[in-house]
Scaffold this motif. Structure first.
Motif, PDB file in Angstrom:
ATOM      1  N   ILE A 205     -16.415  79.392  40.851  1.00 42.34           N
ATOM      2  CA  ILE A 205     -17.781  79.660  40.404  1.00 42.34           C
ATOM      3  C   ILE A 205     -17.795  79.844  38.894  1.00 42.34           C
ATOM      4  O   ILE A 205     -16.964  80.562  38.343  1.00 42.34           O
ATOM      5  CB  ILE A 205     -18.355  80.919  41.087  1.00 42.34           C
ATOM      6  CG1 ILE A 205     -18.313  80.761  42.614  1.00 42.34           C
ATOM      7  CG2 ILE A 205     -19.791  81.170  40.623  1.00 42.34           C
ATOM      8  CD1 ILE A 205     -18.690  82.023  43.355  1.00 42.34           C
ATOM      9  N   ARG A 206     -18.736  79.198  38.248  1.00 41.45           N
ATOM     10  CA  ARG A 206     -18.939  79.341  36.807  1.00 41.45           C
ATOM     11  C   ARG A 206     -20.323  79.922  36.561  1.00 41.45           C
ATOM     12  O   ARG A 206     -21.313  79.432  37.109  1.00 41.45           O
ATOM     13  CB  ARG A 206     -18.817  77.989  36.109  1.00 41.45           C
ATOM     14  CG  ARG A 206     -19.128  78.055  34.610  1.00 41.45           C
ATOM     15  CD  ARG A 206     -19.083  76.675  33.980  1.00 41.45           C
ATOM     16  NE  ARG A 206     -19.351  76.756  32.545  1.00 41.45           N
ATOM     17  CZ  ARG A 206     -20.259  76.029  31.908  1.00 41.45           C
ATOM     18  NH1 ARG A 206     -20.996  75.151  32.571  1.00 41.45           N
ATOM     19  NH2 ARG A 206     -20.433  76.160  30.607  1.00 41.45           N
ATOM     20  N   ALA A 207     -20.397  80.970  35.754  1.00 42.34           N
ATOM     21  CA  ALA A 207     -21.681  81.581  35.409  1.00 42.34           C
ATOM     22  C   ALA A 207     -21.788  81.693  33.894  1.00 42.34           C
ATOM     23  O   ALA A 207     -20.918  82.263  33.242  1.00 42.34           O
ATOM     24  CB  ALA A 207     -21.813  82.962  36.044  1.00 42.34           C
ATOM     25  N   VAL A 208     -22.844  81.135  33.326  1.00 42.81           N
ATOM     26  CA  VAL A 208     -23.120  81.217  31.893  1.00 42.81           C
ATOM     27  C   VAL A 208     -24.377  82.053  31.708  1.00 42.81           C
ATOM     28  O   VAL A 208     -25.447  81.679  32.195  1.00 42.81           O
ATOM     29  CB  VAL A 208     -23.325  79.825  31.272  1.00 42.81           C
ATOM     30  CG1 VAL A 208     -23.606  79.952  29.777  1.00 42.81           C
ATOM     31  CG2 VAL A 208     -22.113  78.937  31.521  1.00 42.81           C
ATOM     32  N   LEU A 209     -24.252  83.173  31.015  1.00 41.31           N
ATOM     33  CA  LEU A 209     -25.408  84.028  30.753  1.00 41.31           C
ATOM     34  C   LEU A 209     -26.282  83.424  29.658  1.00 41.31           C
ATOM     35  O   LEU A 209     -25.784  82.799  28.725  1.00 41.31           O
ATOM     36  CB  LEU A 209     -24.952  85.416  30.323  1.00 41.31           C
ATOM     37  CG  LEU A 209     -24.037  86.187  31.274  1.00 41.31           C
ATOM     38  CD1 LEU A 209     -23.751  87.567  30.719  1.00 41.31           C
ATOM     39  CD2 LEU A 209     -24.629  86.271  32.664  1.00 41.31           C
ATOM     40  N   SER A 210     -27.581  83.625  29.769  1.00 47.19           N
ATOM     41  CA  SER A 210     -28.486  83.127  28.730  1.00 47.19           C
ATOM     42  C   SER A 210     -29.828  83.829  28.839  1.00 47.19           C
ATOM     43  O   SER A 210     -30.318  84.105  29.936  1.00 47.19           O
ATOM     44  CB  SER A 210     -28.706  81.615  28.877  1.00 47.19           C
ATOM     45  OG  SER A 210     -29.670  81.161  27.941  1.00 47.19           O
ATOM     46  N   GLY A 211     -30.408  84.091  27.684  1.00 48.26           N
ATOM     47  CA  GLY A 211     -31.770  84.603  27.622  1.00 48.26           C
ATOM     48  C   GLY A 211     -32.745  83.582  27.099  1.00 48.26           C
ATOM     49  O   GLY A 211     -33.915  83.890  26.851  1.00 48.26           O
ATOM     50  N   THR A 212     -32.277  82.326  26.886  1.00 54.18           N
ATOM     51  CA  THR A 212     -33.119  81.266  26.319  1.00 54.18           C
ATOM     52  C   THR A 212     -33.129  80.020  27.196  1.00 54.18           C
ATOM     53  O   THR A 212     -33.185  78.899  26.701  1.00 54.18           O
ATOM     54  CB  THR A 212     -32.636  80.892  24.902  1.00 54.18           C
ATOM     55  OG1 THR A 212     -31.271  80.430  24.985  1.00 54.18           O
ATOM     56  CG2 THR A 212     -32.731  82.073  23.955  1.00 54.18           C
ATOM     57  N   ASN A 213     -33.031  80.206  28.495  1.00 48.15           N
ATOM     58  CA  ASN A 213     -33.066  79.100  29.463  1.00 48.15           C
ATOM     59  C   ASN A 213     -31.917  78.113  29.294  1.00 48.15           C
ATOM     60  O   ASN A 213     -32.078  76.911  29.525  1.00 48.15           O
ATOM     61  CB  ASN A 213     -34.402  78.351  29.378  1.00 48.15           C
ATOM     62  CG  ASN A 213     -35.553  79.197  29.859  1.00 48.15           C
ATOM     63  OD1 ASN A 213     -35.561  79.682  30.990  1.00 48.15           O
ATOM     64  ND2 ASN A 213     -36.527  79.410  28.979  1.00 48.15           N
ATOM     65  N   HIS A 214     -30.751  78.602  28.876  1.00 44.30           N
ATOM     66  CA  HIS A 214     -29.577  77.749  28.763  1.00 44.30           C
ATOM     67  C   HIS A 214     -28.440  78.253  29.654  1.00 44.30           C
ATOM     68  O   HIS A 214     -27.282  77.941  29.422  1.00 44.30           O
ATOM     69  CB  HIS A 214     -29.106  77.652  27.313  1.00 44.30           C
ATOM     70  CG  HIS A 214     -30.046  76.895  26.430  1.00 44.30           C
ATOM     71  ND1 HIS A 214     -30.946  77.527  25.592  1.00 44.30           N
ATOM     72  CD2 HIS A 214     -30.260  75.573  26.283  1.00 44.30           C
ATOM     73  CE1 HIS A 214     -31.665  76.618  24.949  1.00 44.30           C
ATOM     74  NE2 HIS A 214     -31.266  75.427  25.346  1.00 44.30           N
ATOM     75  N   GLY A 215     -28.782  79.018  30.667  1.00 42.24           N
ATOM     76  CA  GLY A 215     -27.771  79.524  31.579  1.00 42.24           C
ATOM     77  C   GLY A 215     -27.375  78.501  32.629  1.00 42.24           C
ATOM     78  O   GLY A 215     -28.063  77.499  32.860  1.00 42.24           O
ATOM     79  N   THR A 216     -26.247  78.761  33.273  1.00 36.41           N
ATOM     80  CA  THR A 216     -25.700  77.864  34.295  1.00 36.41           C
ATOM     81  C   THR A 216     -25.098  78.674  35.424  1.00 36.41           C
ATOM     82  O   THR A 216     -24.479  79.713  35.201  1.00 36.41           O
ATOM     83  CB  THR A 216     -24.600  76.958  33.692  1.00 36.41           C
ATOM     84  OG1 THR A 216     -25.172  76.099  32.714  1.00 36.41           O
ATOM     85  CG2 THR A 216     -23.933  76.107  34.760  1.00 36.41           C
ATOM     86  N   LEU A 217     -25.268  78.188  36.646  1.00 37.15           N
ATOM     87  CA  LEU A 217     -24.529  78.669  37.807  1.00 37.15           C
ATOM     88  C   LEU A 217     -24.012  77.441  38.552  1.00 37.15           C
ATOM     89  O   LEU A 217     -24.809  76.630  39.037  1.00 37.15           O
ATOM     90  CB  LEU A 217     -25.420  79.489  38.738  1.00 37.15           C
ATOM     91  CG  LEU A 217     -25.487  80.995  38.536  1.00 37.15           C
ATOM     92  CD1 LEU A 217     -26.489  81.608  39.518  1.00 37.15           C
ATOM     93  CD2 LEU A 217     -24.119  81.649  38.714  1.00 37.15           C
ATOM     94  N   ALA A 218     -22.699  77.293  38.604  1.00 38.58           N
ATOM     95  CA  ALA A 218     -22.082  76.174  39.299  1.00 38.58           C
ATOM     96  C   ALA A 218     -21.135  76.709  40.363  1.00 38.58           C
ATOM     97  O   ALA A 218     -20.359  77.626  40.100  1.00 38.58           O
ATOM     98  CB  ALA A 218     -21.326  75.272  38.328  1.00 38.58           C
ATOM     99  N   VAL A 219     -21.203  76.139  41.569  1.00 40.59           N
ATOM    100  CA  VAL A 219     -20.334  76.532  42.672  1.00 40.59           C
ATOM    101  C   VAL A 219     -19.614  75.296  43.184  1.00 40.59           C
ATOM    102  O   VAL A 219     -20.245  74.276  43.498  1.00 40.59           O
ATOM    103  CB  VAL A 219     -21.128  77.178  43.824  1.00 40.59           C
ATOM    104  CG1 VAL A 219     -20.188  77.599  44.961  1.00 40.59           C
ATOM    105  CG2 VAL A 219     -21.925  78.377  43.326  1.00 40.59           C
ATOM    106  N   LEU A 220     -18.288  75.372  43.230  1.00 41.19           N
ATOM    107  CA  LEU A 220     -17.470  74.312  43.785  1.00 41.19           C
ATOM    108  C   LEU A 220     -16.818  74.812  45.067  1.00 41.19           C
ATOM    109  O   LEU A 220     -16.328  75.940  45.122  1.00 41.19           O
ATOM    110  CB  LEU A 220     -16.381  73.870  42.813  1.00 41.19           C
ATOM    111  CG  LEU A 220     -16.775  73.019  41.611  1.00 41.19           C
ATOM    112  CD1 LEU A 220     -17.550  73.821  40.575  1.00 41.19           C
ATOM    113  CD2 LEU A 220     -15.529  72.401  40.957  1.00 41.19           C
TER     114      LEU A 220
END
Length: 297
Positions: A205-220
């Protein structure tokens, strides 16, 4: 068996062969980088030797201990190695962590709603998790008949609500991914129609935090993308000029959080196993960071 139709086609990569490509959301602060998940066979022991322990932690439980991870929900003290959280033989001659939750042990407190471990890596930008999940079938396991969170991304915040930021949740035998950036109702995405039992399932799982709509949640799952959510806000609190969280950082929990108290059955039992668990802040490329937490390596 796996259903990706609930996720928009634009968020999923077609034609996965020996590697998985994840396109990184770009902004002036978040790096854009298409990358492939490496199939290089690097052992957990080798990775531990190469990576600073402050940014990468991994454990296969073969020593019969939780360290460097800690128990979060459930029994405390000497009870941690009792029935609720114990170490059992795995499939390769080592050990794995067995979690057993019983309705009969629930005392009305939040702490007794499950058994979870907390992974000791916290980050305000990107955080990666990997683990084997094994769900035994059989009538003695009620896990797939209920609603149970098996993985959590959490933040510390001062907004007066619980700290969870993202969840992997079993509803019956379907798997859902939920996320939010404030004390609001979450966005919920169904990512599997039916999860397999009696099999080691490799999650990254990859999680990128963002407060400007540039976040990501990826699940493999077993090397295939089953969710790749981009352009989202993820994480509580304010963010700096580089879109990194200023007032909170994210950490990881996993195991069982049996939050559905109204749905408890008298004397029910829920069981799962974890193995080859790891957590890391980003190190180098996205491919390298995902590879580092691959439980199959």
């Amino acid at each position: 068996m796996r259903n990706n139709l609930s996720i928009k086609p634009s968020t999923l990569l077609k034609g996965i062969m020996l590697s998985v490509i994840i396109t990184i959301t770009s902004s002036c602060a978040k790096e854009e980088e298409p990358s492939a998940v490496s199939t290089t066979d690097v052992s957990i022991a080798t990775l531990v030797a190469k990576v600073n322990s402050e940014t990468y932690k991994a454990h296969n439980f073969n020593d019969g201990q939780l360290d460097p991870f800690t128990e979060d929900q459930g029994f405390t003290g000497t009870d941690i190695y009792g029935e609720g959280m114990s170490f059992q033989k795995d499939f390769t001659g080592g050990k794995r962590l067995k979690l057993v939750w019983k309705e009969s042990e629930y005392d009305g407190s939040r702490r007794e709603r499950g058994h979870e471990i907390k992974l000791g890596v916290n980050n305000n930008d990107e955080i990666y998790t990997g683990f084997y999940l094994f769900i035994p079938s059989g009538q003695n396991n009620n896990l797939l008949n209920k609603n149970t969170i098996v993985w959590q991304l959490y933040n510390w915040n001062t907004d007066g609500c619980s700290n969870w930021t993202a969840h992997l949740e079993l509803k019956g035998n379907a798997l859902y991914l939920s996320y939010r950036n404030a004390c609001v109702s979450p966005t919920v995405v169904k990512i599997l129609d039916a999860i397999e039992t009696d099999k080691e399932l490799a999650f990254q799982i990859r999680a990128v935090l963002s407060g400007t709509n540039h976040g990501t949640l990826a699940v493999l799952l077993d090397g295939e993308i089953i969710a790749d959510l981009k352009n989202i806000n993820l994480g509580f609190g304010s963010f700096d000029a580089n879109d990194n969280a200023e007032t909170s950082v994210a950490g990881i929990k996993m195991g069982m959080y049996c939050f559905d108290t109204a749905n408890y059955s008298p004397d029910e039992t829920r069981i799962l196993y974890l193995d080859n668990v790891s957590s890391s802040a980003r190190s180098g490329s996205v491919a390298n960071s995902l590879d580092r937490v691959d439980p199959r390596k």
